[in-house]
Design a protein around this motif. Sequence first.
Motif, PDB file in Angstrom:
ATOM      1  N   THR A 278      -0.659 -12.447  58.039  1.00  0.00           N
ATOM      2  CA  THR A 278      -1.559 -12.885  58.939  1.00  0.00           C
ATOM      3  C   THR A 278      -2.807 -11.794  59.515  1.00  0.00           C
ATOM      4  OG1 THR A 278       0.514 -11.378  60.709  1.00  0.00           O
ATOM      5  CG2 THR A 278       0.696 -14.131  60.258  1.00  0.00           C
ATOM      6  N   ALA A 279      -2.861 -10.704  59.346  1.00  0.00           N
ATOM      7  CA  ALA A 279      -3.466  -9.250  59.684  1.00  0.00           C
ATOM      8  C   ALA A 279      -4.895  -9.694  59.764  1.00  0.00           C
ATOM      9  CB  ALA A 279      -3.474  -8.205  58.932  1.00  0.00           C
ATOM     10  N   ASN A 280      -6.331  -9.401  59.810  1.00  0.00           N
ATOM     11  CA  ASN A 280      -6.891  -9.495  59.544  1.00  0.00           C
ATOM     12  C   ASN A 280      -8.353 -10.711  59.639  1.00  0.00           C
ATOM     13  OD1 ASN A 280      -7.328  -6.170  60.248  1.00  0.00           O
ATOM     14  ND2 ASN A 280      -6.661  -6.769  57.684  1.00  0.00           N
ATOM     15  N   GLY A 281      -7.283 -11.545  60.342  1.00  0.00           N
ATOM     16  CA  GLY A 281      -7.830 -13.284  60.186  1.00  0.00           C
ATOM     17  C   GLY A 281      -7.735 -13.788  59.439  1.00  0.00           C
ATOM     18  N   ALA A 282      -6.469 -13.778  58.224  1.00  0.00           N
ATOM     19  CA  ALA A 282      -6.051 -14.094  56.777  1.00  0.00           C
ATOM     20  C   ALA A 282      -6.202 -15.077  57.352  1.00  0.00           C
ATOM     21  CB  ALA A 282      -5.130 -13.672  56.836  1.00  0.00           C
ATOM     22  N   VAL A 283      -5.919 -16.844  56.414  1.00  0.00           N
ATOM     23  CA  VAL A 283      -6.371 -17.839  56.639  1.00  0.00           C
ATOM     24  C   VAL A 283      -4.661 -18.358  56.558  1.00  0.00           C
ATOM     25  CG1 VAL A 283      -6.005 -20.326  55.642  1.00  0.00           C
ATOM     26  CG2 VAL A 283      -7.991 -18.508  55.158  1.00  0.00           C
ATOM     27  N   GLN A 284      -4.121 -18.833  57.799  1.00  0.00           N
ATOM     28  CA  GLN A 284      -2.992 -18.928  57.772  1.00  0.00           C
ATOM     29  C   GLN A 284      -1.991 -20.771  57.311  1.00  0.00           C
ATOM     30  OE1 GLN A 284      -0.744 -17.719  60.352  1.00  0.00           O
ATOM     31  NE2 GLN A 284      -2.083 -16.593  59.489  1.00  0.00           N
ATOM     32  N   PRO A 285      -1.569 -20.271  57.067  1.00  0.00           N
ATOM     33  CA  PRO A 285      -0.780 -21.930  55.615  1.00  0.00           C
ATOM     34  C   PRO A 285      -0.106 -23.056  56.803  1.00  0.00           C
ATOM     35  CG  PRO A 285       0.287 -19.787  55.108  1.00  0.00           C
ATOM     36  CD  PRO A 285      -0.587 -19.931  56.245  1.00  0.00           C
ATOM     37  N   LYS A 286       0.028 -24.641  56.206  1.00  0.00           N
ATOM     38  CA  LYS A 286       0.936 -24.822  56.926  1.00  0.00           C
ATOM     39  C   LYS A 286       2.624 -24.739  55.671  1.00  0.00           C
ATOM     40  CE  LYS A 286      -1.061 -27.561  59.782  1.00  0.00           C
ATOM     41  NZ  LYS A 286      -0.580 -27.499  61.536  1.00  0.00           N
ATOM     42  N   GLY A 287       2.905 -25.477  56.954  1.00  0.00           N
ATOM     43  CA  GLY A 287       4.784 -25.231  55.870  1.00  0.00           C
ATOM     44  C   GLY A 287       5.583 -26.408  56.271  1.00  0.00           C
ATOM     45  N   ASP A 288       6.170 -26.319  54.714  1.00  0.00           N
ATOM     46  CA  ASP A 288       6.914 -28.029  54.298  1.00  0.00           C
ATOM     47  C   ASP A 288       7.885 -28.031  54.060  1.00  0.00           C
ATOM     48  OD1 ASP A 288       6.532 -28.051  52.184  1.00  0.00           O
ATOM     49  OD2 ASP A 288       4.721 -29.585  52.539  1.00  0.00           O
ATOM     50  N   PHE A 289       9.205 -28.228  53.866  1.00  0.00           N
ATOM     51  CA  PHE A 289      10.485 -28.660  52.710  1.00  0.00           C
ATOM     52  C   PHE A 289      10.203 -30.161  52.567  1.00  0.00           C
ATOM     53  CE2 PHE A 289      11.662 -26.038  56.694  1.00  0.00           C
ATOM     54  CZ  PHE A 289      11.819 -24.820  55.727  1.00  0.00           C
ATOM     55  N   ARG A 290      10.118 -29.830  51.476  1.00  0.00           N
ATOM     56  CA  ARG A 290      10.217 -31.276  50.591  1.00  0.00           C
ATOM     57  C   ARG A 290      11.856 -31.215  49.418  1.00  0.00           C
ATOM     58  NH1 ARG A 290       5.916 -33.463  50.071  1.00  0.00           N
ATOM     59  NH2 ARG A 290       4.352 -32.446  51.140  1.00  0.00           N
ATOM     60  N   SER A 291      12.313 -32.351  49.109  1.00  0.00           N
ATOM     61  CA  SER A 291      13.251 -32.359  48.101  1.00  0.00           C
ATOM     62  C   SER A 291      13.006 -33.218  46.639  1.00  0.00           C
ATOM     63  CB  SER A 291      13.945 -33.691  49.086  1.00  0.00           C
ATOM     64  OG  SER A 291      14.861 -33.836  48.248  1.00  0.00           O
ATOM     65  N   VAL A 292      12.819 -32.265  46.059  1.00  0.00           N
ATOM     66  CA  VAL A 292      12.398 -32.474  44.588  1.00  0.00           C
ATOM     67  C   VAL A 292      13.216 -33.086  43.296  1.00  0.00           C
ATOM     68  CG1 VAL A 292      12.014 -30.894  42.224  1.00  0.00           C
ATOM     69  CG2 VAL A 292      11.759 -30.247  44.818  1.00  0.00           C
ATOM     70  N   SER A 293      14.843 -33.278  43.785  1.00  0.00           N
ATOM     71  CA  SER A 293      15.652 -34.021  43.168  1.00  0.00           C
ATOM     72  C   SER A 293      17.192 -34.130  44.295  1.00  0.00           C
ATOM     73  CB  SER A 293      15.766 -33.737  41.858  1.00  0.00           C
ATOM     74  OG  SER A 293      17.068 -32.192  42.258  1.00  0.00           O
ATOM     75  N   PRO A 294      18.052 -34.590  44.173  1.00  0.00           N
ATOM     76  CA  PRO A 294      19.345 -35.116  44.857  1.00  0.00           C
ATOM     77  C   PRO A 294      19.988 -33.356  45.646  1.00  0.00           C
ATOM     78  CG  PRO A 294      19.365 -36.858  43.410  1.00  0.00           C
ATOM     79  CD  PRO A 294      18.120 -35.425  42.479  1.00  0.00           C
ATOM     80  N   ASP A 295      19.566 -32.496  44.547  1.00  0.00           N
ATOM     81  CA  ASP A 295      20.058 -31.694  44.639  1.00  0.00           C
ATOM     82  C   ASP A 295      18.875 -30.278  44.543  1.00  0.00           C
ATOM     83  OD1 ASP A 295      19.982 -31.560  42.080  1.00  0.00           O
ATOM     84  OD2 ASP A 295      21.439 -29.870  41.899  1.00  0.00           O
ATOM     85  N   ILE A 296      18.163 -30.831  44.476  1.00  0.00           N
ATOM     86  CA  ILE A 296      16.966 -28.896  44.473  1.00  0.00           C
ATOM     87  C   ILE A 296      16.223 -29.391  45.742  1.00  0.00           C
ATOM     88  CG2 ILE A 296      14.877 -28.454  43.001  1.00  0.00           C
ATOM     89  CD1 ILE A 296      17.890 -28.306  41.681  1.00  0.00           C
TER      90      ILE A 296
END
Length: 607
Positions: A278-296
């Motif tokens: 987050t330093a020096n005006g770095a680009v801020q990303p978005k974050g999310d959680f995803r279900s890839v498969s039933p247990d991943i």
Amino acid sequence: MENQRNVILAMVLMALMLVGWDIGMRYYYPQPAKLAAGAPATPGAVPAPAATPKPNREGGLQAPADVALEKQDLAQALTAGHRIPVDAPGLKGSINLLGGLVDDLTLARHRETLDKNSPPVRLFSPAGTPAQHFAQVGWLGQNGVAAPGPDTMWQADGAKLTPATPVTLKWSNATGQTFAIRYAIDENYMITVTQSVSNAGGAPVAVKPFALVNRTDRTASIDTWNVHSGPIAAFDGAVTFDTNYSDVKTAGAVSPAGAANWIGFTDIYWLSALIPDTANGAVQPKGDFRSVSPDIFRADLIYPVATVAPGQTATQTVRLFAGAKENNVLEAYEKQGATNLSLSIDWGWFRWFEKPIFWLLDALFRAVHNFGLAIILLTLIVRGIMFPVAQRQFASMAAMRAIQPKLKVIQERFKDDKQKQQQEIMALYKAEGVNPLAGCLPIFLQIPVFFALYKVLVLTIEMRHQPFFGWIKDLSAPDPLHVLNLFGLLPFNPPAFLAIGVLAILLGITMWAQFKLQPAAMDPSQQQVMALMPWMMMFVMAPFAAGLLIYWITSNLLTIAQQKYLYSKHPQLKAQASKDQLDIDRVVAREQKAQEPKGGPRKPKTR
């Protein structure tokens, strides 16, 4: 007869509480699965699949079939070559050059069990293994730009990643773009990853950087109402504990609002999280959680598309925390810009009180080098601070005893007018300067201390596997010796509500002694219930952490000493207590006599 009904009802409720407590403890704190006797010993043999056991506090694979398969798959994956060793004081393992994955990490300072020869705790395992858990950074090429993918074989400029020797991986495509990933590691659990794209082509290129943590929930620790385990993140400085694996599985994807300060997955003791720069005006990303498969499941950092002009290099940095949630380490990383990372420890709403208790306990431990002794010293400090309050409590109790005759007169005079009776009693309290609630204050003051210590024992990795003396090898676990199996001599483990150990017995005895010194309740049925209370609490507290029982036993002993001292300072209170007990005994005798058949007790028939 009414008193007998009350006692019977109290005993039934206690029995229901004990049974329900056992069911709850087995649900929220299941024991780790053990290989059954006669399990296959042939190398490579896999036990037959069984019902999936519930997660426990430690996390990790629980099903014997999964454990055996993980051992087999891990050996195959780690001997396939194309790996760069990781060798740091906090982390050991390797980086997979195929795909550039950080997928093999163990925690050098923490072992799986109390056994000194036990292997270190494994946090990351390669993709495809039952305990799959890894981190990856990369790019998605835009408009046909070739970017590295999961099958890319990277080239490394070093032989080993250590705190003194960073390693850079490189790969170039056919159109003049060179992708690089530089890994640097510190003394604890942080890996700093710097991604860069250099464009030696003749036209601008667009790429979309990403970073992710991928894991299975089959290794997750138990998620309870007071300790969170599962997806976790800080967005705009606020740490979220509301999302669990089932939420992500149901929704497919969960995208909290705000800029991601960090995102990942937590167990009770372990954390894997991505922390964007987050330093020096770095680009801020978005974050999310995803279900890839039933247990991943996956925690993602998603960056905006970056355009790289000819002859230019685009660079960004993300840090990967993969390790134990040691409070001092997390707070040090907070000072380095990881916003509220120490709150990944689920202190809850009362962290303002719990963290000072932890800091004091940790300071005492550093002084005496034994957490059990530190708990005893903490108890002495807490009781010392509350001693003036206890003195006021006894003074208030003495005043209450002194006005008992006047209270009885009011109760008898206005027995048919409860409202008037209450008004006269309150007027008497005011006139005599007595506060009937003063005696409850020390109890209320101890509740937050007790709860704070409970949370410290449940949450903090610092308490895990810490010994006391003798048979107490882990203060964060229940007393391992049980009376019913003759302290381990018999080959079975009793159910939780019957797993009475030495510490639980000492708790019951000290609580009984403490209650015996207290003024008796005026109601005989209340007195009988209070007589049962220590033994009920012995059963209830037996499954709790040994450290918590040591705190309570020490507190009881100090209370007994304090009561003896204060009774010597207030002899009128002791005398009044003896008189009250005689009055209670007379009431009980009258009730028993009233219940006898007319004409006296029946004589046995004779032939």
